[in-house]
Design a protein around this motif. Structure first.
Motif, PDB file in Angstrom:
ATOM      1  N   TYR A   1       5.771 -14.972   6.550  1.00  0.00           N
ATOM      2  CA  TYR A   1       6.449 -13.904   5.826  1.00  0.00           C
ATOM      3  C   TYR A   1       6.072 -13.864   4.351  1.00  0.00           C
ATOM      4  CZ  TYR A   1       8.939 -13.966  10.152  1.00  0.00           C
ATOM      5  OH  TYR A   1       9.214 -13.934  11.491  1.00  0.00           O
ATOM      6  N   LYS A   2       6.014 -12.634   3.850  1.00  0.00           N
ATOM      7  CA  LYS A   2       5.755 -12.372   2.436  1.00  0.00           C
ATOM      8  C   LYS A   2       6.862 -11.467   1.927  1.00  0.00           C
ATOM      9  CE  LYS A   2       3.471 -12.223  -1.436  1.00  0.00           C
ATOM     10  NZ  LYS A   2       3.539 -13.433  -2.265  1.00  0.00           N
ATOM     11  N   ILE A   3       7.429 -11.816   0.787  1.00  0.00           N
ATOM     12  CA  ILE A   3       8.424 -10.959   0.141  1.00  0.00           C
ATOM     13  C   ILE A   3       7.717 -10.227  -0.992  1.00  0.00           C
ATOM     14  CG2 ILE A   3      10.593 -10.873  -1.129  1.00  0.00           C
ATOM     15  CD1 ILE A   3      11.347 -13.529   0.312  1.00  0.00           C
ATOM     16  N   PHE A   4       7.779  -8.913  -0.940  1.00  0.00           N
ATOM     17  CA  PHE A   4       7.179  -8.075  -1.982  1.00  0.00           C
ATOM     18  C   PHE A   4       8.265  -7.250  -2.639  1.00  0.00           C
ATOM     19  CE2 PHE A   4       2.421  -7.281  -0.768  1.00  0.00           C
ATOM     20  CZ  PHE A   4       2.024  -8.248  -1.666  1.00  0.00           C
ATOM     21  N   ARG A   5       8.133  -7.048  -3.936  1.00  0.00           N
ATOM     22  CA  ARG A   5       8.969  -6.077  -4.641  1.00  0.00           C
ATOM     23  C   ARG A   5       8.504  -4.686  -4.237  1.00  0.00           C
ATOM     24  NH1 ARG A   5       7.769 -10.417  -7.772  1.00  0.00           N
ATOM     25  NH2 ARG A   5       9.572 -11.529  -8.622  1.00  0.00           N
ATOM     26  N   GLY A   6       9.368  -3.708  -4.407  1.00  0.00           N
ATOM     27  CA  GLY A   6       9.052  -2.340  -4.007  1.00  0.00           C
ATOM     28  C   GLY A   6       7.701  -1.842  -4.513  1.00  0.00           C
ATOM     29  N   PRO A   7       7.402  -1.994  -5.806  1.00  0.00           N
ATOM     30  CA  PRO A   7       6.110  -1.521  -6.311  1.00  0.00           C
ATOM     31  C   PRO A   7       4.910  -2.269  -5.716  1.00  0.00           C
ATOM     32  CG  PRO A   7       7.670  -1.732  -8.120  1.00  0.00           C
ATOM     33  CD  PRO A   7       8.310  -2.347  -6.905  1.00  0.00           C
ATOM     34  N   GLU A   8       5.078  -3.544  -5.410  1.00  0.00           N
ATOM     35  CA  GLU A   8       3.985  -4.317  -4.802  1.00  0.00           C
ATOM     36  C   GLU A   8       3.710  -3.824  -3.386  1.00  0.00           C
ATOM     37  OE1 GLU A   8       5.214  -8.291  -7.351  1.00  0.00           O
ATOM     38  OE2 GLU A   8       5.886  -8.092  -5.265  1.00  0.00           O
ATOM     39  N   TRP A   9       4.771  -3.515  -2.648  1.00  0.00           N
ATOM     40  CA  TRP A   9       4.638  -2.966  -1.297  1.00  0.00           C
ATOM     41  C   TRP A   9       3.991  -1.584  -1.358  1.00  0.00           C
ATOM     42  CZ3 TRP A   9       3.763  -3.274   3.494  1.00  0.00           C
ATOM     43  CH2 TRP A   9       4.210  -2.360   4.433  1.00  0.00           C
ATOM     44  N   ALA A  10       4.411  -0.762  -2.290  1.00  0.00           N
ATOM     45  CA  ALA A  10       3.821   0.571  -2.448  1.00  0.00           C
ATOM     46  C   ALA A  10       2.332   0.471  -2.775  1.00  0.00           C
ATOM     47  CB  ALA A  10       4.562   1.349  -3.536  1.00  0.00           C
ATOM     48  N   ASP A  11       1.966  -0.485  -3.599  1.00  0.00           N
ATOM     49  CA  ASP A  11       0.567  -0.689  -3.964  1.00  0.00           C
ATOM     50  C   ASP A  11      -0.261  -1.110  -2.742  1.00  0.00           C
ATOM     51  OD1 ASP A  11      -1.436  -0.826  -6.153  1.00  0.00           O
ATOM     52  OD2 ASP A  11      -1.488  -2.963  -5.614  1.00  0.00           O
ATOM     53  N   LEU A  12       0.271  -2.017  -1.937  1.00  0.00           N
ATOM     54  CA  LEU A  12      -0.431  -2.436  -0.717  1.00  0.00           C
ATOM     55  C   LEU A  12      -0.629  -1.253   0.222  1.00  0.00           C
ATOM     56  CD1 LEU A  12      -1.623  -4.527   1.267  1.00  0.00           C
ATOM     57  CD2 LEU A  12       0.722  -5.044   1.981  1.00  0.00           C
ATOM     58  N   ARG A  13       0.401  -0.443   0.386  1.00  0.00           N
ATOM     59  CA  ARG A  13       0.282   0.726   1.275  1.00  0.00           C
ATOM     60  C   ARG A  13      -0.720   1.727   0.723  1.00  0.00           C
ATOM     61  NH1 ARG A  13       6.373   2.036   1.717  1.00  0.00           N
ATOM     62  NH2 ARG A  13       5.526   3.345   0.115  1.00  0.00           N
ATOM     63  N   ALA A  14      -0.737   1.930  -0.581  1.00  0.00           N
ATOM     64  CA  ALA A  14      -1.635   2.920  -1.185  1.00  0.00           C
ATOM     65  C   ALA A  14      -3.092   2.475  -1.149  1.00  0.00           C
ATOM     66  CB  ALA A  14      -1.212   3.202  -2.627  1.00  0.00           C
ATOM     67  N   LYS A  15      -3.344   1.203  -1.433  1.00  0.00           N
ATOM     68  CA  LYS A  15      -4.718   0.705  -1.548  1.00  0.00           C
ATOM     69  C   LYS A  15      -5.255   0.077  -0.268  1.00  0.00           C
ATOM     70  CE  LYS A  15      -4.355  -0.126  -6.494  1.00  0.00           C
ATOM     71  NZ  LYS A  15      -4.244  -1.160  -7.539  1.00  0.00           N
ATOM     72  N   GLY A  16      -4.342  -0.312   0.642  1.00  0.00           N
ATOM     73  CA  GLY A  16      -4.770  -0.934   1.890  1.00  0.00           C
ATOM     74  C   GLY A  16      -4.994  -2.430   1.788  1.00  0.00           C
ATOM     75  N   GLU A  17      -4.937  -2.973   0.573  1.00  0.00           N
ATOM     76  CA  GLU A  17      -5.051  -4.413   0.373  1.00  0.00           C
ATOM     77  C   GLU A  17      -4.450  -4.775  -0.971  1.00  0.00           C
ATOM     78  OE1 GLU A  17      -9.263  -5.035   0.834  1.00  0.00           O
ATOM     79  OE2 GLU A  17      -9.619  -4.777  -1.296  1.00  0.00           O
ATOM     80  N   SER A  18      -4.118  -6.064  -1.108  1.00  0.00           N
ATOM     81  CA  SER A  18      -3.483  -6.526  -2.341  1.00  0.00           C
ATOM     82  C   SER A  18      -3.813  -7.995  -2.560  1.00  0.00           C
ATOM     83  CB  SER A  18      -1.961  -6.359  -2.241  1.00  0.00           C
ATOM     84  OG  SER A  18      -1.314  -6.989  -3.320  1.00  0.00           O
ATOM     85  N   ALA A  19      -4.035  -8.347  -3.812  1.00  0.00           N
ATOM     86  CA  ALA A  19      -4.204  -9.754  -4.178  1.00  0.00           C
ATOM     87  C   ALA A  19      -2.844 -10.426  -4.340  1.00  0.00           C
ATOM     88  CB  ALA A  19      -5.013  -9.870  -5.466  1.00  0.00           C
ATOM     89  N   GLY A  20      -1.764  -9.654  -4.188  1.00  0.00           N
ATOM     90  CA  GLY A  20      -0.420 -10.202  -4.186  1.00  0.00           C
ATOM     91  C   GLY A  20       0.363  -9.917  -5.445  1.00  0.00           C
ATOM     92  N   ALA A  21       1.444 -10.655  -5.564  1.00  0.00           N
ATOM     93  CA  ALA A  21       2.359 -10.558  -6.700  1.00  0.00           C
ATOM     94  C   ALA A  21       1.782 -11.327  -7.886  1.00  0.00           C
ATOM     95  CB  ALA A  21       3.713 -11.136  -6.286  1.00  0.00           C
ATOM     96  N   PRO A  22       2.387 -11.203  -9.063  1.00  0.00           N
ATOM     97  CA  PRO A  22       1.867 -11.932 -10.224  1.00  0.00           C
ATOM     98  C   PRO A  22       1.671 -13.434  -9.986  1.00  0.00           C
ATOM     99  CG  PRO A  22       3.430 -10.293 -10.962  1.00  0.00           C
ATOM    100  CD  PRO A  22       3.472 -10.282  -9.446  1.00  0.00           C
ATOM    101  N   VAL A  23       2.589 -14.082  -9.274  1.00  0.00           N
ATOM    102  CA  VAL A  23       2.438 -15.519  -9.005  1.00  0.00           C
ATOM    103  C   VAL A  23       1.200 -15.785  -8.145  1.00  0.00           C
ATOM    104  CG1 VAL A  23       3.945 -15.590  -6.958  1.00  0.00           C
ATOM    105  CG2 VAL A  23       3.645 -17.636  -8.363  1.00  0.00           C
ATOM    106  N   ASP A  24       0.902 -14.881  -7.214  1.00  0.00           N
ATOM    107  CA  ASP A  24      -0.278 -15.033  -6.365  1.00  0.00           C
ATOM    108  C   ASP A  24      -1.556 -14.899  -7.201  1.00  0.00           C
ATOM    109  OD1 ASP A  24       1.427 -15.152  -4.071  1.00  0.00           O
ATOM    110  OD2 ASP A  24       1.494 -12.964  -4.029  1.00  0.00           O
ATOM    111  N   LEU A  25      -1.558 -13.911  -8.080  1.00  0.00           N
ATOM    112  CA  LEU A  25      -2.712 -13.705  -8.950  1.00  0.00           C
ATOM    113  C   LEU A  25      -2.941 -14.933  -9.831  1.00  0.00           C
ATOM    114  CD1 LEU A  25      -2.023 -10.017 -10.001  1.00  0.00           C
ATOM    115  CD2 LEU A  25      -3.712 -10.816  -8.341  1.00  0.00           C
ATOM    116  N   ALA A  26      -1.863 -15.496 -10.360  1.00  0.00           N
ATOM    117  CA  ALA A  26      -1.973 -16.664 -11.228  1.00  0.00           C
ATOM    118  C   ALA A  26      -2.487 -17.895 -10.479  1.00  0.00           C
ATOM    119  CB  ALA A  26      -0.617 -16.970 -11.863  1.00  0.00           C
TER     120      ALA A  26
END
Length: 112
Positions: free
Chosen positions: A4-29
């Motif tokens: 399971y992954k917990i995403f904030r609303g904007p992070e989920w919207a970004d994944l849906r819009a782009k089709g992929e995501s490097a994750g939340a700020p903690v993931d990027l760091a």
């Protein structure tokens, strides 16, 4: 197995819009996407998302992630799943809101 992954609303919207995501700020760091097992997810929510609404709980089938998924020690030495590539929308088995009721995130019944 589902993780399971917990995403904030904007992070989920970004994944849906782009089709992929490097994750939340903690993931990027950290350089990888953090996940939790069903048993770990409530503690993750309480520790990292305390008091936050507008969250989505994403379920990901581990078989879809291949060798990019690694199990590594974290909190208290427990093994946590980490993804060393971008999370793809096609990786997501399902997603649903993670409501906050009286300060506690309400996970779906029967989380496996």
């Amino acid at each position: 197995m589902l993780i399971y992954k917990i995403f904030r609303g904007p992070e989920w919207a970004d994944l849906r819009a782009k089709g992929e995501s490097a994750g939340a700020p903690v993931d990027l760091a950290d350089g990888y996407v953090h996940f939790s097992t069903a048993d770990q997810a409530p503690e993750t929510a309480a520790k990292h998302f305390a008091g936050e609404g507008d969250l989505m709980l994403l379920a990901i089938e581990t078989d879809r992630l291949g060798e990019a998924l690694r199990w590594e020690p974290s909190r208290g030495g427990a093994l946590f799943p980490h993804l060393y590539r971008e999370l793809r929308l096609s990786d997501v088995a399902w997603a649903q809101p993670l409501p906050l009721v009286d300060g506690v995130h309400q996970f779906p019944a029967g989380l496996e």
